[in-house]
Write a protein that holds these residues in place. Sequence first.
Motif, PDB file in Angstrom:
ATOM      1  N   ALA A 171     -24.700-113.346 -13.650  1.00 18.08           N
ATOM      2  CA  ALA A 171     -25.987-113.969 -13.342  1.00 18.08           C
ATOM      3  C   ALA A 171     -26.350-114.976 -14.417  1.00 18.08           C
ATOM      4  CB  ALA A 171     -27.071-112.909 -13.225  1.00 18.08           C
ATOM      5  N   ALA A 172     -25.363-115.369 -15.192  1.00 19.66           N
ATOM      6  CA  ALA A 172     -25.490-116.403 -16.223  1.00 19.66           C
ATOM      7  C   ALA A 172     -24.225-117.244 -16.152  1.00 19.66           C
ATOM      8  CB  ALA A 172     -25.652-115.764 -17.602  1.00 19.66           C
ATOM      9  N   GLY A 173     -24.113-118.242 -17.026  1.00 16.65           N
ATOM     10  CA  GLY A 173     -22.892-119.028 -17.070  1.00 16.65           C
ATOM     11  C   GLY A 173     -21.737-118.223 -17.640  1.00 16.65           C
ATOM     12  N   VAL A 174     -20.514-118.662 -17.379  1.00 15.90           N
ATOM     13  CA  VAL A 174     -19.336-117.894 -17.811  1.00 15.90           C
ATOM     14  C   VAL A 174     -19.144-117.901 -19.322  1.00 15.90           C
ATOM     15  CG1 VAL A 174     -18.082-118.135 -15.626  1.00 15.90           C
ATOM     16  CG2 VAL A 174     -17.809-119.887 -17.408  1.00 15.90           C
ATOM     17  N   GLU A 175     -19.904-118.732 -20.026  1.00 14.66           N
ATOM     18  CA  GLU A 175     -19.851-118.711 -21.485  1.00 14.66           C
ATOM     19  C   GLU A 175     -21.023-117.952 -22.100  1.00 14.66           C
ATOM     20  OE1 GLU A 175     -19.518-122.795 -22.724  1.00 14.66           O
ATOM     21  OE2 GLU A 175     -17.328-122.671 -22.681  1.00 14.66           O
ATOM     22  N   ARG A 176     -21.862-117.369 -21.257  1.00 16.22           N
ATOM     23  CA  ARG A 176     -23.024-116.612 -21.736  1.00 16.22           C
ATOM     24  C   ARG A 176     -22.924-115.181 -21.219  1.00 16.22           C
ATOM     25  NH1 ARG A 176     -27.364-119.954 -23.545  1.00 16.22           N
ATOM     26  NH2 ARG A 176     -28.439-117.973 -23.957  1.00 16.22           N
ATOM     27  N   ILE A 177     -22.088-114.382 -21.847  1.00 17.67           N
ATOM     28  CA  ILE A 177     -21.877-113.013 -21.401  1.00 17.67           C
ATOM     29  C   ILE A 177     -23.176-112.224 -21.519  1.00 17.67           C
ATOM     30  CG2 ILE A 177     -20.584-110.886 -21.759  1.00 17.67           C
ATOM     31  CD1 ILE A 177     -18.945-113.269 -20.733  1.00 17.67           C
ATOM     32  N   TYR A 178     -23.565-111.606 -20.401  1.00 12.88           N
ATOM     33  CA  TYR A 178     -24.770-110.792 -20.390  1.00 12.88           C
ATOM     34  C   TYR A 178     -24.480-109.497 -19.646  1.00 12.88           C
ATOM     35  CZ  TYR A 178     -29.540-109.220 -19.757  1.00 12.88           C
ATOM     36  OH  TYR A 178     -30.690-108.484 -19.804  1.00 12.88           O
ATOM     37  N   PRO A 179     -24.849-108.372 -20.264  1.00 18.06           N
ATOM     38  CA  PRO A 179     -25.511-108.202 -21.558  1.00 18.06           C
ATOM     39  C   PRO A 179     -24.533-108.434 -22.717  1.00 18.06           C
ATOM     40  CG  PRO A 179     -25.002-106.062 -20.634  1.00 18.06           C
ATOM     41  CD  PRO A 179     -24.642-107.064 -19.578  1.00 18.06           C
ATOM     42  N   PRO A 180     -25.040-108.851 -23.886  1.00 17.00           N
ATOM     43  CA  PRO A 180     -24.147-109.153 -25.013  1.00 17.00           C
ATOM     44  C   PRO A 180     -23.259-107.988 -25.422  1.00 17.00           C
ATOM     45  CG  PRO A 180     -26.343-110.029 -25.415  1.00 17.00           C
ATOM     46  CD  PRO A 180     -26.441-109.199 -24.177  1.00 17.00           C
ATOM     47  N   ARG A 181     -23.730-106.749 -25.243  1.00 14.13           N
ATOM     48  CA  ARG A 181     -22.915-105.609 -25.680  1.00 14.13           C
ATOM     49  C   ARG A 181     -21.667-105.425 -24.819  1.00 14.13           C
ATOM     50  NH1 ARG A 181     -26.660-100.347 -24.617  1.00 14.13           N
ATOM     51  NH2 ARG A 181     -28.304-101.778 -25.229  1.00 14.13           N
ATOM     52  N   HIS A 182     -21.563-106.175 -23.707  1.00 13.54           N
ATOM     53  CA  HIS A 182     -20.368-106.099 -22.866  1.00 13.54           C
ATOM     54  C   HIS A 182     -19.388-107.245 -23.132  1.00 13.54           C
ATOM     55  CE1 HIS A 182     -21.541-103.083 -19.456  1.00 13.54           C
ATOM     56  NE2 HIS A 182     -21.207-102.508 -20.579  1.00 13.54           N
ATOM     57  N   ARG A 183     -19.558-107.911 -24.267  1.00 11.55           N
ATOM     58  CA  ARG A 183     -18.588-108.978 -24.603  1.00 11.55           C
ATOM     59  C   ARG A 183     -17.185-108.414 -24.756  1.00 11.55           C
ATOM     60  NH1 ARG A 183     -22.660-111.639 -28.933  1.00 11.55           N
ATOM     61  NH2 ARG A 183     -23.832-113.000 -27.513  1.00 11.55           N
ATOM     62  N   ALA A 184     -17.070-107.264 -25.414  1.00 13.45           N
ATOM     63  CA  ALA A 184     -15.733-106.674 -25.601  1.00 13.45           C
ATOM     64  C   ALA A 184     -15.128-106.288 -24.257  1.00 13.45           C
ATOM     65  CB  ALA A 184     -15.828-105.453 -26.520  1.00 13.45           C
ATOM     66  N   LEU A 185     -15.955-105.774 -23.338  1.00 12.79           N
ATOM     67  CA  LEU A 185     -15.455-105.439 -22.005  1.00 12.79           C
ATOM     68  C   LEU A 185     -15.003-106.697 -21.272  1.00 12.79           C
ATOM     69  CD1 LEU A 185     -15.006-103.435 -19.687  1.00 12.79           C
ATOM     70  CD2 LEU A 185     -17.432-103.701 -19.086  1.00 12.79           C
ATOM     71  N   ALA A 186     -15.764-107.776 -21.412  1.00 18.69           N
ATOM     72  CA  ALA A 186     -15.379-109.034 -20.762  1.00 18.69           C
ATOM     73  C   ALA A 186     -14.052-109.541 -21.309  1.00 18.69           C
ATOM     74  CB  ALA A 186     -16.472-110.082 -20.957  1.00 18.69           C
ATOM     75  N   GLU A 187     -13.859-109.448 -22.618  1.00 19.64           N
ATOM     76  CA  GLU A 187     -12.605-109.900 -23.212  1.00 19.64           C
ATOM     77  C   GLU A 187     -11.438-109.025 -22.759  1.00 19.64           C
ATOM     78  OE1 GLU A 187     -12.083-112.632 -24.832  1.00 19.64           O
ATOM     79  OE2 GLU A 187     -14.211-113.162 -24.727  1.00 19.64           O
ATOM     80  N   ALA A 188     -11.667-107.723 -22.637  1.00 16.26           N
ATOM     81  CA  ALA A 188     -10.604-106.832 -22.152  1.00 16.26           C
ATOM     82  C   ALA A 188     -10.245-107.158 -20.711  1.00 16.26           C
ATOM     83  CB  ALA A 188     -11.061-105.378 -22.271  1.00 16.26           C
TER      84      ALA A 188
END
Length: 387
Positions: A171-188
Amino acid sequence: MLSLLPGLTPRHQAPLLSYWDSPRSLLEQSPETLRALGLPPATRSAIAAWQAKRLPRELQQWLDHAREGLSRGLFSLLTWDDATYPPLLRHIADPPALLYVRGNPGALQGPQLAIVGSRRASRDGLDNAGRFARELSQAGYGIVSGLALGADGAAHQGALEAQGRTVAVLAAGVERIYPPRHRALAEALLAQQGVLISELPPTIPSEPQQFPRRNRIISGLSRGVLVVEASLRSGSLVTARLAMEQGREVFALPGSLGNAQARGCHQLIRDGARLVESVPQILEELTGWQQQSAPDLWPEPVAGAREDMDSQDTEPETPVQQSSSGESFLSAREQALLAVMGFDPQSTDTLCERSGLPPEELMQCLMGLEMAGVAYAVAGGYRRSSG
């Protein structure tokens, strides 16, 4: 540029895209044409500014950043007229004109099932989201969800644990991971050939009004939506309602009478959602969906992945003996529709008349033909593939 236009909602975009071969064509129309199409004044002004190369500073900055990211390969762009645009998504009432794609675009091409639920899911809810995602991944389905806290994150994680593919719709741009605490999940997710997608420009932050728009993409990509746990005010119920409107299967897990996070699922079941307790029950309901999609990367779910189910459930309806292009996987209705479809574009009204199919069945058959690669959407309707 199309994704930046103020006032241009998905409901505006869908009918407009049917007039032209590509989204860019809309940006090249005259002021008189844009006015006749009923576009809001803010949209017409932005298009005029783009044509005159006098965009407002903020719009120009967003456009420049998107161009730079595309040129550097940080993400890619998938437009509505692209041959690899997900067929199921193309057929919803308000498909996104374009998608920003970060990761492996091939992850969008296999059969998908969405798993959604509460951000404040119970321990059982989290366990169920992960377990169903793992088993569905092992059965050949990609897992679609929204990268939110709670059930969404558990579903993505379950797919990764099964070495499956997973799609996160933001629900944001692909460079704005939301929620921030899921950045590691997004990278995985990205490291395992998954994909992040959004219809919003890459740096746009999340806003409350963007979540319902995101939800229609989650359901639109999927053959069905499983709600594992939801309160009566959960956004997951919005996704389920959209799925019903799009003709998708909706599944819900029952929960404890004392669990407030189960009341939304119980309401869905009363409203007609399928009560399920295991993955084989979901697979059995989905046997009618026939899809021939990226077989080398993501094979179609197979009978061997099911428990206590006959292999005949995976056979297509009334197969025919044809040689090459996917026609041997068509149902009897799809064969009949293909027989009346020519190599010149025909509108859905014309195809309804010639095939005798009701509109709802026609759209399902058109999806099947497009997925099999024997027909595709063009400006003005549909035509047979010449390949």
